[in-house]
Design a protein around this motif. Structure first.
Motif, short mmCIF file in Angstrom:
data_model
loop_
_atom_site.label_atom_id
_atom_site.label_comp_id
_atom_site.label_asym_id
_atom_site.label_seq_id
_atom_site.Cartn_x
_atom_site.Cartn_y
_atom_site.Cartn_z
N PHE A 54 44.03 12.52 38.30
CA PHE A 54 44.66 11.65 37.31
C PHE A 54 44.27 10.19 37.51
CE2 PHE A 54 48.09 15.02 36.84
CZ PHE A 54 47.69 15.38 35.57
N THR A 55 44.09 9.79 38.77
CA THR A 55 43.69 8.41 39.05
C THR A 55 42.26 8.15 38.60
OG1 THR A 55 45.18 8.37 40.97
CG2 THR A 55 43.49 6.66 40.85
N ASP A 56 41.35 9.07 38.95
CA ASP A 56 39.94 8.90 38.60
C ASP A 56 39.72 8.80 37.10
OD1 ASP A 56 39.25 8.93 41.23
OD2 ASP A 56 38.54 11.00 41.27
N TYR A 57 40.54 9.51 36.34
CA TYR A 57 40.32 9.56 34.90
C TYR A 57 41.30 8.72 34.11
CZ TYR A 57 37.27 13.17 36.54
OH TYR A 57 36.30 13.84 37.24
N GLY A 58 41.94 7.76 34.81
CA GLY A 58 42.66 6.71 34.11
C GLY A 58 44.04 7.04 33.61
N TYR A 59 44.64 8.16 34.04
CA TYR A 59 45.98 8.48 33.57
C TYR A 59 47.06 7.73 34.35
CZ TYR A 59 43.82 12.33 31.00
OH TYR A 59 43.05 13.08 30.16
N ILE A 60 46.77 7.39 35.60
CA ILE A 60 47.73 6.63 36.40
C ILE A 60 46.97 5.55 37.18
CG2 ILE A 60 49.43 8.48 36.65
CD1 ILE A 60 48.25 9.16 39.34
N ASP A 61 47.69 4.50 37.57
CA ASP A 61 47.09 3.44 38.37
C ASP A 61 47.41 3.64 39.84
OD1 ASP A 61 45.98 2.13 36.15
OD2 ASP A 61 47.90 1.16 35.71
N ASN A 62 48.68 3.57 40.18
CA ASN A 62 49.11 3.75 41.56
C ASN A 62 50.16 4.85 41.61
OD1 ASN A 62 47.60 1.51 42.76
ND2 ASN A 62 48.96 0.23 41.52
N ALA A 63 49.81 5.95 42.24
CA ALA A 63 50.73 7.08 42.28
C ALA A 63 51.86 6.82 43.27
CB ALA A 63 49.98 8.34 42.68
N PRO A 64 53.10 7.07 42.88
CA PRO A 64 54.22 6.91 43.82
C PRO A 64 54.17 8.00 44.88
CG PRO A 64 54.97 7.91 41.78
CD PRO A 64 53.54 7.51 41.55
N LYS A 65 54.77 7.72 46.04
CA LYS A 65 54.81 8.72 47.10
C LYS A 65 55.78 9.83 46.72
CE LYS A 65 53.55 5.63 50.91
NZ LYS A 65 53.95 5.09 52.24
N ALA A 66 55.42 11.04 47.09
CA ALA A 66 56.27 12.19 46.76
C ALA A 66 56.58 12.96 48.04
CB ALA A 66 55.57 13.10 45.76
N SER A 67 57.80 13.43 48.15
CA SER A 67 58.20 14.20 49.32
C SER A 67 57.70 15.63 49.19
CB SER A 67 59.73 14.21 49.44
OG SER A 67 60.31 14.91 48.35
N ALA A 68 57.74 16.36 50.30
CA ALA A 68 57.32 17.76 50.28
C ALA A 68 58.18 18.57 49.32
CB ALA A 68 57.39 18.34 51.69
N ALA A 69 59.47 18.25 49.27
CA ALA A 69 60.38 18.97 48.37
C ALA A 69 60.03 18.69 46.91
CB ALA A 69 61.82 18.57 48.65
N GLN A 70 59.70 17.44 46.58
CA GLN A 70 59.32 17.09 45.21
C GLN A 70 58.03 17.79 44.80
OE1 GLN A 70 59.43 12.78 45.83
NE2 GLN A 70 60.96 12.62 44.19
N ILE A 71 57.08 17.83 45.72
CA ILE A 71 55.81 18.50 45.43
C ILE A 71 56.04 19.98 45.19
CG2 ILE A 71 53.57 19.15 46.39
CD1 ILE A 71 53.58 16.49 47.91
N SER A 72 56.80 20.61 46.08
CA SER A 72 57.06 22.04 45.95
C SER A 72 57.80 22.35 44.65
CB SER A 72 57.88 22.53 47.15
OG SER A 72 58.07 23.92 47.09
N ASN A 73 58.71 21.47 44.27
CA ASN A 73 59.48 21.68 43.04
C ASN A 73 58.63 21.55 41.79
OD1 ASN A 73 62.05 22.01 41.61
ND2 ASN A 73 61.76 19.87 41.01
N SER A 74 57.51 20.83 41.89
CA SER A 74 56.65 20.62 40.72
C SER A 74 55.61 21.73 40.55
CB SER A 74 55.93 19.27 40.83
OG SER A 74 55.02 19.26 41.91
N VAL A 75 55.54 22.66 41.51
CA VAL A 75 54.61 23.78 41.41
C VAL A 75 55.22 24.85 40.50
CG1 VAL A 75 53.45 25.65 42.65
CG2 VAL A 75 53.57 23.37 43.66
N ARG A 76 54.51 25.19 39.45
CA ARG A 76 55.00 26.21 38.52
C ARG A 76 54.54 27.60 38.91
NH1 ARG A 76 53.01 28.25 33.70
NH2 ARG A 76 51.36 26.70 33.57
#
Length: 367
Positions: free
Chosen positions: A64-86
Motif C-alpha cells: 500500500f505504501t509503494d503504490y501510494g495508498y498510504i503515507d505512514n502506516a500506524p503501528k498495529a498490535s499482534a491482536a489487531q493484525i490477527s483480527n484483520s485476517v479474513r
C-alpha cells in the motif's frame, strides 16, 4: 473491414459489459514461509501462524505504501493484525511434536484493513485492483512489445484499473525484450512502481497463419507469485488476425473485470522456486517414473529436445501428457537412479533439475 471499425465495436462492447470490480488480489499475500519451535506441537503452530500474520501484514503495508495508498502506516498490535485476517490457507505443512513448518496464504479483510491503516479512501470502501497490462506479440522474429498490432489494440483501450505502459524511453529501458525472453523480471518491478500497480499481466499473443488461430498466454505476477492462463481463439471465414486480436482483447478484458483470472483456474508457479541438480526422491537403482516440465517456444525446439530425450540411454518410455504454447509436460519411464538419468541427459545436451517435488528438463543449448 478496416481495423478502426473493429476497434470501435470492441470499445462499445467493453463499455456495455464492464462492471466495477471488487477488491481481491491486492488484499492477498501468498507464499509466506514459516518455521517455529515450541514446547509442544500446538504452541509451535501458534507461534508460526502469528509470525506468518506479521510477515503478511508487513508485506501488505509495504504494498500500500509503494503504490501510494498510504503515507505512514500506524503501528498495529499482534491482536489487531490477527483480527484483520479474513482467511488463511495452509500448504506444505510439516508438524512434529515440537516443530511446525508450512507455507501460508492470507486474505485480509478489506474494511478492517482500510480502518486500521487509515487508507486514503472512504471508510469501509475496498481498494480496486489495478492491473499493469503489457501486451507482447510473439512471431517468427521473436517477441515485440511497443511496435505491434497487438499493442495498438490494447493501447487504444485504457481504463482506470487496466493500465497500459505508454512506451516512452523509460519504459523501453526498463522492459528489455532480451529480459522477457530470459524470464528476468527486474524491469517489470520498476514498471510496477512507476505505474503504481501491484499486479502485472504479461499478455503474449501468438498468431498461427496456417491455422488462422490466435494463442494467448497470460502471466499474472503478484509479488513472488506467478500464475499462467492460456486461451485459444480460432478464426473462420472472413475472420483474420486483426479481428482475432480484438476478440481476444475483449475476452481477456471481460475476464479481468469479472474476476475470472484466479488461482483456481491457473497453473501456479512460484517465481522463487529453486530447481537444482540435486535429487533426493527416494528412488531406487531399479528405475522409476517422473513427470517433468519442459519450456519450449516452438515445435522445432520441442522436436529437438524430444529427440534428445528418447535417444538417452536410460529412457525407456516417453509420454506427452500436455503440450501447450510455452511448455510441455511429459511422463518419463527410466532405468537406473535419477543421478544416472541426469548423467545420461548431459551426454545429450540436456539438464535434469528438481526442486524436491517437481522435475524440469532444460536444453543446455539455451544456457
Amino acid at each position: 473491414m478496416q481495423l478502426s471499425r473493429y476497434l470501435l465495436l470492441f470499445f462499445t462492447v467493453l463499455m456495455l459489459s464492464a462492471l466495477p470490480a471488487k477488491a481481491a488480489e491486492i488484499y492477498e499475500v501468498v507464499g509466506i514461509k514459516v518455521e517455529q519451535e515450541g514446547e509442544d506441537a500446538e504452541t509451535a503452530k501458534n507461534l508460526a501462524v502469528a509470525d506468518g500474520e506479521k510477515q503478511a501484514f508487513d508485506e501488505l503495508v509495504k504494498r500500500f505504501t509503494d503504490y501510494g495508498y498510504i503515507d505512514n502506516a500506524p503501528k498495529a498490535s499482534a491482536a489487531q493484525i490477527s483480527n484483520s485476517v479474513r482467511q488463511m490457507q495452509i500448504t506444505d505443512e510439516i508438524a512434529t511434536s515440537k516443530k511446525y513448518k508450512a507455507k501460508l496464504d492470507f486474505t485480509f479483510d478489506s474494511v478492517k484493513i482500510s480502518k486500521l491503516l487509515n487508507l486514503k479512501l472512504v471508510a469501509g470502501q475496498p481498494v480496486r485492483d489495478k492491473f499493469l497490462l503489457i501486451p507482447i506479440s510473439s512471431g517468427t522474429e521473436g517477441l515485440s512489445v511497443w511496435k505491434s498490432l497487438w499493442f495498438e489494440v490494447w493501447n487504444s483501450y485504457r481504463r482506470d484499473n487496466i493500465i497500459i505502459p505508454v512506451g516512452d524511453l523509460d519504459d523501453i529501458r526498463a522492459l528489455k525484450i532480451s529480459d522477457l525472453e530470459a524470464g528476468i523480471y527486474t524491469g517489470l518491478d520498476e514498471l510496477s512502481r512507476r505505474y503504481k500497480s501491484p499486479i502485472i499481466l504479461l499478455v503474449e499473443a501468438s498468431y498461427v497463419n496456417s491455422l488462422n488461430e490466435l494463442s494467448v498466454k497470460v502471466e499474472k505476477l503478484v509479488g513472488q507469485n506467478k500464475e499462467i492462463y492460456e486461451f485459444k481463439y480460432p478464426g473462420g471465414f472472413g475472420v483474420g488476425m486483426a479481428e482475432l486480436y480484438i476478440t481476444a482483447a475483449n475476452d481477456i478484458s471481460f475476464k479481468i473485470e469479472k474476476k475470472q483470472l484466479t488461482r483456481e483456474n491457473a497453473k501456479n508457479i512460484t517465481r522463487d522456486t529453486e530447481f537444482v541438480r540435486n535429487f533426493d526422491h527416494g528412488a531406487s537403482s531399479k528405475g522409476g517414473k517422473i513427470e517433468a516440465t519442459i519450456e519450449v517456444s516452438n515445435l522445432a525446439e520441442w522436436s529437438r529436445i524430444r529427440r534428445k530425450i528418447i535417444n538417452s540411454t536410460l529412457v525407456e518410455e516417453l509420454t506427452v501428457k500436455n503440450f501447450q504454447a510455452g511448455y510441455a509436460i511429459v511422463n518419463l519411464k527410466y532405468s537406473g537412479t535419477p543421478e544416472q538419468l541426469a548423467a545420461s541427459f548431459e551426454e545429450k545436451g540436456l539438464i535434469l533439475l528438481s526442486d524436491g517435488t517437481n522435475w524440469k528438463i532444460e536444453d543446455a543449448q539455451d544456457e
